[in-house]
Design an enzyme around this catalytic site. Structure first.
Site, PDB file in Angstrom:
ATOM      1  N   TYR A   1       0.681  -1.127  -0.130  1.00  0.00           N
ATOM      2  CA  TYR A   1       0.006   0.015   0.008  1.00  0.00           C
ATOM      3  C   TYR A   1       1.052   1.611  -0.010  1.00  0.00           C
ATOM      4  CZ  TYR A   1      -3.695   3.249   2.270  1.00  0.00           C
ATOM      5  OH  TYR A   1      -4.088   4.464   1.967  1.00  0.00           O
TER       6      TYR A   1
ATOM      7  N   ASN B   1       7.926 -10.099  -1.932  1.00  0.00           N
ATOM      8  CA  ASN B   1       7.403 -11.415  -1.614  1.00  0.00           C
ATOM      9  C   ASN B   1       6.373 -11.374  -1.729  1.00  0.00           C
ATOM     10  OD1 ASN B   1       6.715 -10.922   0.044  1.00  0.00           O
ATOM     11  ND2 ASN B   1       7.582 -12.622   1.996  1.00  0.00           N
TER      12      ASN B   1
ATOM     13  N   ASP C   1      12.421 -12.702  -0.862  1.00  0.00           N
ATOM     14  CA  ASP C   1      12.103 -12.742   0.320  1.00  0.00           C
ATOM     15  C   ASP C   1      13.081 -11.610   1.047  1.00  0.00           C
ATOM     16  OD1 ASP C   1      11.431 -12.883   3.489  1.00  0.00           O
ATOM     17  OD2 ASP C   1       9.859 -14.379   2.837  1.00  0.00           O
TER      18      ASP C   1
ATOM     19  N   PHE D   1       9.993  -1.440   3.585  1.00  0.00           N
ATOM     20  CA  PHE D   1       8.735  -0.763   4.091  1.00  0.00           C
ATOM     21  C   PHE D   1       8.258  -3.025   4.342  1.00  0.00           C
ATOM     22  CE2 PHE D   1       8.354   2.795   0.825  1.00  0.00           C
ATOM     23  CZ  PHE D   1       7.924   3.841   1.471  1.00  0.00           C
ATOM     24  N   ALA D   2       9.384  -3.524   3.594  1.00  0.00           N
ATOM     25  CA  ALA D   2       8.605  -4.749   3.912  1.00  0.00           C
ATOM     26  C   ALA D   2       8.658  -5.545   5.248  1.00  0.00           C
ATOM     27  CB  ALA D   2       9.050  -5.280   2.966  1.00  0.00           C
TER      28      ALA D   2
ATOM     29  N   LEU E   1       5.650  -7.664   8.243  1.00  0.00           N
ATOM     30  CA  LEU E   1       4.069  -7.938   8.499  1.00  0.00           C
ATOM     31  C   LEU E   1       3.414  -6.819   9.064  1.00  0.00           C
ATOM     32  CD1 LEU E   1       4.487 -12.066   9.240  1.00  0.00           C
ATOM     33  CD2 LEU E   1       4.046 -10.210   7.373  1.00  0.00           C
TER      34      LEU E   1
ATOM     35  N   SER F   1       6.934   3.696  13.086  1.00  0.00           N
ATOM     36  CA  SER F   1       5.563   3.519  13.454  1.00  0.00           C
ATOM     37  C   SER F   1       5.099   3.938  14.751  1.00  0.00           C
ATOM     38  CB  SER F   1       4.059   2.095  12.959  1.00  0.00           C
ATOM     39  OG  SER F   1       3.772   2.392  13.986  1.00  0.00           O
TER      40      SER F   1
ATOM     41  N   TYR G   1       3.797  -6.397  17.134  1.00  0.00           N
ATOM     42  CA  TYR G   1       4.241  -6.024  16.151  1.00  0.00           C
ATOM     43  C   TYR G   1       5.076  -4.639  16.595  1.00  0.00           C
ATOM     44  CZ  TYR G   1       3.377  -2.714  12.334  1.00  0.00           C
ATOM     45  OH  TYR G   1       4.015  -1.484  11.699  1.00  0.00           O
TER      46      TYR G   1
ATOM     47  N   LYS H   1       8.757  -2.764  15.672  1.00  0.00           N
ATOM     48  CA  LYS H   1       9.448  -1.647  14.957  1.00  0.00           C
ATOM     49  C   LYS H   1      10.570  -1.396  16.019  1.00  0.00           C
ATOM     50  CE  LYS H   1       6.691  -1.319  11.816  1.00  0.00           C
ATOM     51  NZ  LYS H   1       7.474  -1.375  10.172  1.00  0.00           N
TER      52      LYS H   1
ATOM     53  N   ASP I   1      -7.562   0.545  22.559  1.00  0.00           N
ATOM     54  CA  ASP I   1      -7.291   1.549  21.835  1.00  0.00           C
ATOM     55  C   ASP I   1      -6.831   2.691  23.199  1.00  0.00           C
ATOM     56  OD1 ASP I   1      -7.893   0.637  19.290  1.00  0.00           O
ATOM     57  OD2 ASP I   1     -10.174   1.096  18.711  1.00  0.00           O
TER      58      ASP I   1
HETATM   59  P1  NAD Z   1       1.344  -3.417   2.788  1.00  0.00           P
HETATM   60  O1  NAD Z   1       0.913  -4.711   3.538  1.00  0.00           O
HETATM   61  O2  NAD Z   1       0.315  -3.297   1.963  1.00  0.00           O
HETATM   62  O3  NAD Z   1       2.795  -3.572   2.341  1.00  0.00           O
HETATM   63  C1  NAD Z   1       4.038  -4.392   2.870  1.00  0.00           C
HETATM   64  C2  NAD Z   1       4.575  -5.462   1.897  1.00  0.00           C
HETATM   65  O4  NAD Z   1       5.916  -6.026   1.990  1.00  0.00           O
HETATM   66  C3  NAD Z   1       3.910  -6.589   1.070  1.00  0.00           C
HETATM   67  O5  NAD Z   1       3.598  -6.145  -0.080  1.00  0.00           O
HETATM   68  C4  NAD Z   1       4.378  -7.455   1.287  1.00  0.00           C
HETATM   69  O6  NAD Z   1       3.818  -8.627   0.400  1.00  0.00           O
HETATM   70  C5  NAD Z   1       5.487  -7.165   1.932  1.00  0.00           C
HETATM   71  N1  NAD Z   1       6.405  -7.982   2.588  1.00  0.00           N
HETATM   72  C6  NAD Z   1       6.490  -8.598   3.489  1.00  0.00           C
HETATM   73  N2  NAD Z   1       7.115  -9.182   3.775  1.00  0.00           N
HETATM   74  C7  NAD Z   1       7.911  -9.433   2.956  1.00  0.00           C
HETATM   75  C8  NAD Z   1       9.431 -10.115   3.327  1.00  0.00           C
HETATM   76  N3  NAD Z   1       9.518 -11.154   4.278  1.00  0.00           N
HETATM   77  N4  NAD Z   1      10.303 -10.034   1.895  1.00  0.00           N
HETATM   78  C9  NAD Z   1       9.577  -8.938   1.033  1.00  0.00           C
HETATM   79  N5  NAD Z   1       8.260  -8.428   0.864  1.00  0.00           N
HETATM   80  C10 NAD Z   1       7.940  -8.490   1.867  1.00  0.00           C
HETATM   81  O7  NAD Z   1       2.001  -2.532   4.113  1.00  0.00           O
HETATM   82  P2  NAD Z   1       1.420  -1.247   4.221  1.00  0.00           P
HETATM   83  O8  NAD Z   1       0.692  -0.595   4.186  1.00  0.00           O
HETATM   84  O9  NAD Z   1       2.157  -0.673   3.203  1.00  0.00           O
HETATM   85  O10 NAD Z   1       3.130  -0.353   5.345  1.00  0.00           O
HETATM   86  C11 NAD Z   1       4.802  -0.550   4.968  1.00  0.00           C
HETATM   87  C12 NAD Z   1       5.293  -0.999   6.005  1.00  0.00           C
HETATM   88  O11 NAD Z   1       5.084   0.290   6.927  1.00  0.00           O
HETATM   89  C13 NAD Z   1       5.797  -1.559   6.861  1.00  0.00           C
HETATM   90  O12 NAD Z   1       6.266  -2.547   7.948  1.00  0.00           O
HETATM   91  C14 NAD Z   1       4.347  -1.717   7.869  1.00  0.00           C
HETATM   92  O13 NAD Z   1       5.032  -2.296   9.064  1.00  0.00           O
HETATM   93  C15 NAD Z   1       4.871   0.453   8.133  1.00  0.00           C
HETATM   94  N6  NAD Z   1       3.575   0.854   8.533  1.00  0.00           N
HETATM   95  C16 NAD Z   1       2.048   1.103   8.348  1.00  0.00           C
HETATM   96  C17 NAD Z   1       1.178   1.566   8.727  1.00  0.00           C
HETATM   97  C18 NAD Z   1      -0.404   1.445   7.808  1.00  0.00           C
HETATM   98  O14 NAD Z   1      -1.307   2.007   9.241  1.00  0.00           O
HETATM   99  N7  NAD Z   1      -0.626   0.940   6.669  1.00  0.00           N
HETATM  100  C19 NAD Z   1       1.065   2.005   9.904  1.00  0.00           C
HETATM  101  C20 NAD Z   1       2.683   2.162  10.156  1.00  0.00           C
HETATM  102  C21 NAD Z   1       3.645   1.733   9.674  1.00  0.00           C
HETATM  103  N1  UDP Z   2     -12.702   1.570  14.588  1.00  0.00           N
HETATM  104  C1  UDP Z   2     -13.933   1.621  14.309  1.00  0.00           C
HETATM  105  N2  UDP Z   2     -14.268   0.276  13.900  1.00  0.00           N
HETATM  106  C2  UDP Z   2     -13.488  -0.065  13.110  1.00  0.00           C
HETATM  107  C3  UDP Z   2     -12.419  -0.150  12.993  1.00  0.00           C
HETATM  108  C4  UDP Z   2     -11.691   1.010  13.750  1.00  0.00           C
HETATM  109  O1  UDP Z   2     -14.783   2.034  15.269  1.00  0.00           O
HETATM  110  O2  UDP Z   2     -14.027  -0.975  12.181  1.00  0.00           O
HETATM  111  C5  UDP Z   2     -11.602   2.830  15.923  1.00  0.00           C
HETATM  112  C6  UDP Z   2     -11.307   2.424  16.104  1.00  0.00           C
HETATM  113  O3  UDP Z   2     -11.294   2.049  17.735  1.00  0.00           O
HETATM  114  C7  UDP Z   2      -9.527   3.499  16.437  1.00  0.00           C
HETATM  115  C8  UDP Z   2     -10.373   4.380  15.177  1.00  0.00           C
HETATM  116  O4  UDP Z   2     -11.414   3.458  14.684  1.00  0.00           O
HETATM  117  O5  UDP Z   2     -10.451   4.178  17.230  1.00  0.00           O
HETATM  118  C9  UDP Z   2      -8.912   3.942  14.287  1.00  0.00           C
HETATM  119  O6  UDP Z   2      -8.460   2.505  14.382  1.00  0.00           O
HETATM  120  P1  UDP Z   2      -7.230   1.672  13.223  1.00  0.00           P
HETATM  121  O7  UDP Z   2      -7.775   0.083  13.566  1.00  0.00           O
HETATM  122  O8  UDP Z   2      -7.902   1.969  11.315  1.00  0.00           O
HETATM  123  O9  UDP Z   2      -6.158   2.210  13.767  1.00  0.00           O
HETATM  124  P2  UDP Z   2      -5.517   2.414  14.790  1.00  0.00           P
HETATM  125  O10 UDP Z   2      -5.905   3.696  15.655  1.00  0.00           O
HETATM  126  O11 UDP Z   2      -5.896   0.933  15.603  1.00  0.00           O
HETATM  127  O12 UDP Z   2      -4.620   1.848  14.221  1.00  0.00           O
END
Ligand code: NAD
Ligand code: UDP
Length: 341
Positions: A12, A34, A60, A82-83, A85, A126, A151, A155, A297
């Site tokens: 994403y 991956n 991977d 970015f990679a 979980l 994060s 998780y 980080k 939360d």
């Molecule tokens: P996402 O799951 O959409 O993207 C992660 C990508 O990494 C995926 O395409 C997946 O296939 C790949 N991947 C996972 N494990 C792998 C591995 N072992 N080897 C190679 N590729 C691998 O997630 P995202 O939302 O784009 O998040 C990207 C980064 O940002 C992540 O590290 C996530 O923890 C961090 N992050 C995301 C959020 C959020 O809310 N989306 C918030 C804070 C931090």
């Molecule tokens: N939330 C909600 N209904 C849902 C999903 C999330 O009311 O189906 C609320 C959740 O309680 C939080 C906010 O939306 O207050 C953001 O949640 P999200 O999981 O998107 O992100 P977080 O801040 O937990 O990482």
């Protein structure tokens, strides 16, 4: 600008960042992913938007030999990492898988970078590293705490690993980015968030309700000590976030050092305000019910984003109306997400 390797670049946030990178004609981009949580067809969408196709290596990050081969061939100036979980709930069920994928995978990546003399890294961290903050507005000086989920702890562990690498070799340049709540989609409607199964997060959940894929939204708690009783978060448009990576990359390359920045809009928005913003653009309003509080939360938190503004010259440009409009456009055009497996 430079030759950049993007791990997790089909995901994403990574895919939106790749679009911004390719917008710079002097930038070469290779994605290493991956595809465990993304689809190959993302590459076609990136090409449709930018008229350029990034290089792609399906591998991977835990596979040290594959990483070494890729870095040896690509010889990148920097890695944007970015990679990983990212599901908090799942990490409590499968902690060892999270440590393996995120921490061991990052360690393999840093080893391969050291082997090939790649010294610049921008890392996706994060706001969860702050745990329960002292005040709702969080500056980077807020202490990083033991993670309140596996998780979050991955980080923290990766941040500390990066800091220690920089301390041991000051020519290694590290930019840690602590995201608040990434939401929204590319304004073309071609790229957006495509979670597997029923979403846990608010925005993809509402998006699926808006197109009739899910029946109604559960608002988890309306008795919090906030003006409307629902939780407050700092929702940041994914395109703003992607541009934050451009600013961070340039800083990392031009002024080597060890940096950590909050990437957020610097303001809080409640769940109810998100629902209201959605309803302002929909013919049929989102149906919702109030449910109990979701365990774990926090009532309210948002970024103090002044450090990134002052040092990176970056700030968000998209408001909540842009966020819901772009999310809805993406979901309506792609109700089942990206095509393919
Ligand atoms: P996402 O799951 O959409 O993207 C992660 C990508 O990494 C995926 O395409 C997946 O296939 C790949 N991947 C996972 N494990 C792998 C591995 N072992 N080897 C190679 N590729 C691998 O997630 P995202 O939302 O784009 O998040 C990207 C980064 O940002 C992540 O590290 C996530 O923890 C961090 N992050 C995301 C959020 C959020 O809310 N989306 C918030 C804070 C931090
Ligand atoms: N939330 C909600 N209904 C849902 C999903 C999330 O009311 O189906 C609320 C959740 O309680 C939080 C906010 O939306 O207050 C953001 O949640 P999200 O999981 O998107 O992100 P977080 O801040 O937990 O990482």
């Amino acid at each position: 600008m430079a030759n950049i390797l993007v791990t997790g670049g089909c995901g994403y946030i990574g895919s939106h960042t790749v679009v911004e990178l390719l917008g710079d004609p002097s930038c070469q981009v290779t994605i290493l992913d991956n595809l465990s949580n993304s689809k190959r067809s993302v590459l076609d969408r990136i090409e449709r938007i930018t008229s350029r196709r990034p290089g792609f290596v399906q591998a991977d990050i835990r596979d040290g030999a594959a990483l070494s081969r890729a870095l040896g061939e690509i010889r990148p100036d920097a890695v944007i990492h970015f990679a990983g979980l990212k599901a908090v709930g799942e990490s409590c069920q499968k902690p060892l898988e999270y440590y393996d994928n995120n921490v061991c995978g990052s360690l393999r990546l840093l080893e391969a970078m050291r082997e090939h003399g790649v010294k610049n890294i921008v890392f996706s961290s994060s706001a969860t590293v702050y745990g329960t903050p002292a005040n709702p507005r969080i500056p980077e000086t807020e202490p990083v705490k033991r993670g309140n989920s596996p998780y979050a702890q991955t980080k923290v562990d990766i941040e500390w690993m990066l800091e220690d690498w920089h301390r041991a070799d000051s020519s290694v340049s590290v930019c840690i980015l602590r995201y608040f709540n990434p939401v929204g989609a590319h304004q073309s409607g071609l790229m957006g968030e495509d979670p597997l199964g029923i979403p846990n997060n608010l925005m993809p959940y509402i998006a699926q309700v808006s197109v009739g894929r899910l029946p109604h939204l559960n608002i988890w708690g309306n008795d919090y000590p906030t003006p409307d009783g629902t939780c407050i978060r700092d929702y940041i448009h994914v395109v703003d976030l992607a541009r934050g990576h451009m600013a961070a990359l340039s800083h990392c390359l031009n002024r080597p050092g060890l940096y950590a920045y909050n990437l957020g809009a610097g303001r809080g928005i409640s769940v109810q305000q998100i629902v209201d913003a959605y309803n302002a653009i929909l013919e049929k309003p989102i149906s919702y019910v109030y449910g109990p509080r979701r365990p774990g939360d926090i009532a309210e938190y948002y970024a103090d984003a002044t450090k990134a503004a002052e040092e990176l010259g970056w700030r968000t440009e998209h408001g909540v109306e842009d966020i819901v409009r772009d999310t809805y456009r993406w979901q309506k055009a792609n109700p089942e997400g990206y095509p393919g497996d």
